[in-house]
Design an enzyme around this catalytic site. Structure first.
Site, PDB file in Angstrom:
ATOM      1  N   ASP A 180       0.859  -1.165   0.000  1.00 44.67           N
ATOM      2  CA  ASP A 180       0.000   0.000   0.000  1.00 44.67           C
ATOM      3  C   ASP A 180       0.910   1.235   0.000  1.00 44.67           C
ATOM      4  O   ASP A 180       2.132   1.146   0.157  1.00 44.67           O
ATOM      5  CB  ASP A 180      -0.954  -0.043   1.210  1.00 44.67           C
TER       6      ASP A 180
HETATM    7  C1  GLC Z   1      -4.495   4.113  -0.246  1.00 43.23           C
HETATM    8  C2  GLC Z   1      -5.324   2.950   0.239  1.00 43.23           C
HETATM    9  C3  GLC Z   1      -5.422   1.820  -0.734  1.00 43.23           C
HETATM   10  C4  GLC Z   1      -5.401   2.375  -2.143  1.00 43.23           C
HETATM   11  C5  GLC Z   1      -4.038   2.969  -2.374  1.00 43.23           C
HETATM   12  C6  GLC Z   1      -3.898   3.601  -3.770  1.00 43.23           C
HETATM   13  O1  GLC Z   1      -3.715   4.607   0.791  1.00 43.23           O
HETATM   14  O2  GLC Z   1      -4.988   2.416   1.507  1.00 43.23           O
HETATM   15  O3  GLC Z   1      -6.611   1.087  -0.447  1.00 43.23           O
HETATM   16  O4  GLC Z   1      -5.651   1.344  -3.085  1.00 43.23           O
HETATM   17  O5  GLC Z   1      -3.689   3.924  -1.392  1.00 43.23           O
HETATM   18  O6  GLC Z   1      -4.761   4.665  -3.905  1.00 43.23           O
END
Ligand code: GLC
Length: 745
Positions: free
Chosen positions: A287
């Protein structure tokens, strides 16, 4: 220039195809085309394929980074997210395949969570439908629209189980139950990915957030997760596995630590479980900067150490951290990592780019014509309305719904003037509120409204203490036959980084409802929200109460369909609604304890100031009709683990409306080597019954349904007695007792 690209890869493909068969016979994991490519890559180009950056179109995290076009040219970034539309993705892809040295196509990802342009209900809302086919279809439609807009990859489904509505991201999942969550995970992966990418109308799925992100201490986003391996494996892991078994090609790590180890650095999660036990062969992406965050977690002294920890744990791609790109080479010099690990990650990523056909045609997902004919077409709009209707949960109705023909004057009261902004909910990606049908519009434009005069009054904001408009509301109530009040949260009050310690309806909305109720007219309350809220007073001050979540593009039409009786509500709560925050976590599949609740005695598990039970239970939802359940029946009361047990029930629609009922089957293991939940959902069926109609509904249970982790953490069954419950929600006591026998005795 484009022809040169094709020539370059055509030759490479031709050479490799001939050798491919030989290589694949020797080692199926070795694709000669990909091995050829890897053999030509510099270290920087390899680390580039392991690097994912956001564009500057949107930011879904704490950092944003420019210069990604230079990274593409130099081959130091192999994937981008928050980049969509045919025009934008085509422009970036041309840089990759015409200006970079090896012309490796980019992967484009985006958070397509509950719609791309046609917006569907938030996932917690869809989960309330318990309609797996409908959810698979809505996932397919969102994938189709996104794939027509140049996207290859969505960061969905989010399958984090959560028993804590203080956690804002509960809106993004499927609620508190492992079985329901696993079935929905499977349905969403099937909808997103389908069986192939031939028609470029599917996306690569990314199951997230691995693992147990939905169980942060205090319900506070990003907080620590600590639980026994038994709870992790029995309650939180199965939906991720269901998604992977359904074919999910990528997995995203979670921000949190589990048992002291941040997920992005956990070999136990990413290698022992994901690769070795579950045989996952896709790639793992972190993430947003979660590798960097291992320094803040305190498990890495610096970003190089964090990157090495992540690679050794099993991470393949670094989202937005620029650590794989810039910081882990030192690990090669001092031997903490090996080039073979980097090659393995690059191989997994290239295999998926090849699988979706990007090497044959990097522009295969970029078609202006398909983008135009797909986005928000009539079929998609109709599907959004159907999904939204089924996501609505009727929580109370003292008979005033559906709206009677005698009603001619309706006063509609909303915190916001004809609000659309919030209907798309959190994580709405490229959805646009302006395309939404508001509640008022939906009520007015429905054909059943032709004899109804609507009076509309703005009453108060979602937040704040301004009650200056209350008097004007009061003055209009006397002329109304019915008052419809829509209250709730704003879409930004749930979602990521939106945890709340108090989950009552904000501002002065409850006071408004109380004031309206005191005027004595029938009141229908519609709650619009992203999480369970504390609704005790709202329930008491309403004649009818509807949980409408954030329903997406067709919200107003769907709610109107239900209020006018065009659609008989069939939704069932996928998560318990607490009476008070002090009860959290409160969920249906709790343990008995040694002193189960007993109202007649002092010494047992209870609160002095509140019942143990939630206000609304898991699986609860009313209909305009009523369904009568006879006692469950079984094909045998004694059965062995290798036999199938058939449990059935006769159900009759004894009310005045045709309708759908979600028949739920729960089991209770009465005695085992470890404590077991008082109920566990093991099957459900959604059945339509005409008024007066009866049906016999049967369920087939097998060994897996009675299995659990015993005291030695071995998965399997133990002989003994079980109760099989079949009913309308998790409070059902409609049961039959059976005995699992040990055949060898
Ligand atoms: C965010 C979220 C994740 C998302 C990613 C890209 O922080 O935690 O669910 O897919 O970043 O946007």
């Amino acid at each position: 220039m484009k022809n040169k690209f094709f020539a370059f890869f055509a030759i490479l493909l031709f050479i490799s195809c001939s050798k491919n068969n030989i290589a694949q016979k020797n080692d199926p994991s070795k694709d000669v085309f990909i091995e050829n490519l890897i053999s030509q890559m510099t270290l920087d180009e390899k680390l580039g394929q392991m690097t994912l950056f956001t564009t500057d179109w949107e930011s879904t995290g704490p950092t944003i980074r420019g210069g990604y076009e230079d990274d593409i040219k130099s081959g130091r970034c192999g994937a981008l997210f928050n980049s969509h539309t045919v025009d934008f993705t085509t422009r970036l892809q041309k840089i990759a395949v015409e200006q970079s040295r090896l012309k490796i196509p980019l992967l484009f990802g985006y958070d397509v969570i509950h719609g791309y342009k046609t917006m569907f209900p938030i996932p917690l809302g869809e989960a309330s439908s318990w309609d797996l086919k409908e959810m698979e279809n809505s996932a397919y439609i969102m994938a189709k629209e996104a794939a027509a807009s140049g996207l290859h990859w969505t960061f969905a489904p989010m399958v984090d189980i959560s028993r804590d509505p203080r956690w804002g991201r509960v809106m993004e999942g499927s609620g508190e139950d492992t079985y329901l969550g696993s079935k929905i995970a499977e349905a969403r992966v099937k909808g997103i990915q389908g069986n192939n990418f031939d028609k470029a109308d599917r996306l690569i799925a990314c199951v997230k957030h691995f693992a147990a992100y939905g169980a942060p201490a205090g319900g506070r986003d990003y907080n620590s997760v600590d639980m026994s391996d038994r709870v992790l494996r029995e309650t939180y892991l199965p939906p991720y596995k269901a998604a992977i078994d359904a074919g999910a090609l990528t997995v995203m790590t979670s921000f949190n630590d589990v048992d002291g180890v941040p997920a992005s650095g956990s070999k136990y999660l990413l290698t022992d479980i994901l690769r070795n036990e579950w045989k996952f062969d896709g790639f793992v992406v972190t993430d947003y900067t979660s590798i960097n965050e291992m320094v803040s977690h305190g498990v890495a002294a610096n970003e190089t150490d964090a990157g090495i920890l992540a690679l050794n744990a099993g991470v393949d791609m670094d989202m937005q951290g620029a650590i794989f790109q810039e910081k882990i080479k030192a690990g090669l010099q001092d031997g903490r990592i090996k080039i073979a690990q980097i090659d393995a990650s690059v191989r997994r990523i290239l295999q998926i780019k090849k699988k979706i056909g990007l090497f044959e045609d990097p522009f295969k997902f970029s078609s202006k014509e398909r983008e135009k004919e797909t986005i928000m077409n009539d079929a998609h709009i109709s599907a959004s309305r159907s999904m939204a209707k089924k996501s609505i949960v009727l929580l109370k109705n003292n008979g005033i719904l559906p709206i009677k023909k005698t009603v001619n004057q309706i006063l509609v009261v909303r915190p916001l003037a004809d609000d659309k902004e919030n209907l798309i909910g959190a994580w709405s990606g490229s959805g646009e509120a302006r395309h939404c049908v508001s509640l008022l519009s939906g009520l007015k434009q429905n054909p059943l409204a032709k004899n109804i005069v609507f009076n509309y009054v703005k009453a108060c904001e979602i937040e704040g203490n301004d009650k200056s408009a209350f008097e004007s509301v009061k003055n209009r109530i006397s002329g109304a036959d019915l008052v419809i009040v829509a209250i709730g949260e704003s879409k930004d009050m749930s979602g990521e980084a939106a945890s709340k310690a108090q989950i009552r309806i904000p501002g002065v909305q409850e006071e408004l409802l109380k004031m309206i109720r005191a005027e004595g007219k029938p009141v229908v309350t519609i709650v619009m929200n992203g999480r369970p809220l504390i609704l005790g007073d709202v329930k008491d001050n309403s004649d009818a109460l509807i949980e409408a979540w954030w329903l997406g593009s067709q919200a107003g039409n769907a709610i109107a369909d239900v209020l006018y009786g065009d659609y008989n509500p069939s939704g069932k709560l996928p998560i318990s609604f607490p009476r008070h925050e002090g009860q959290i976590p409160v969920y249906y599949n709790h343990k008995s304890t040694g002193r189960p609740f007993d109202p007649t005695s002092k010494w047992n598990t209870k609160y002095l100031d509140m019942p143990n039970t939630p206000l609304f239970s898991f699986g609860y939802g009313l209909s305009y009709t009523s369904f009568k359940y006879d006692k469950p029946m079984v094909n045998k009361t004694n059965f062995s683990a290798d036999e199938k047990l058939i449990a059935s029930v006769n159900i009759k629609n004894i009310g005045d409306y045709d309708g759908e009922e979600t028949i739920q089957l729960y089991i209770r293991d009465l005695v085992a080597s470890v404590t077991r939940p008082v109920k566990e959902l093991k099957a459900f069926k959604k059945e339509f019954l005409k008024k007066g109609e009866s049906k016999t509904i049967s369920f087939e249970l097998n060994k897996e349904d009675f299995s659990f982790y015993n005291r030695e953490m071995k998965w399997g069954t133990e002989p003994g007695e079980f109760d099989i419950f079949i009913g309308s929600d998790s409070d059902t006591q409609n049961a039959v007792r059976v005995t699992l026998i040990n055949k060898n005795k």
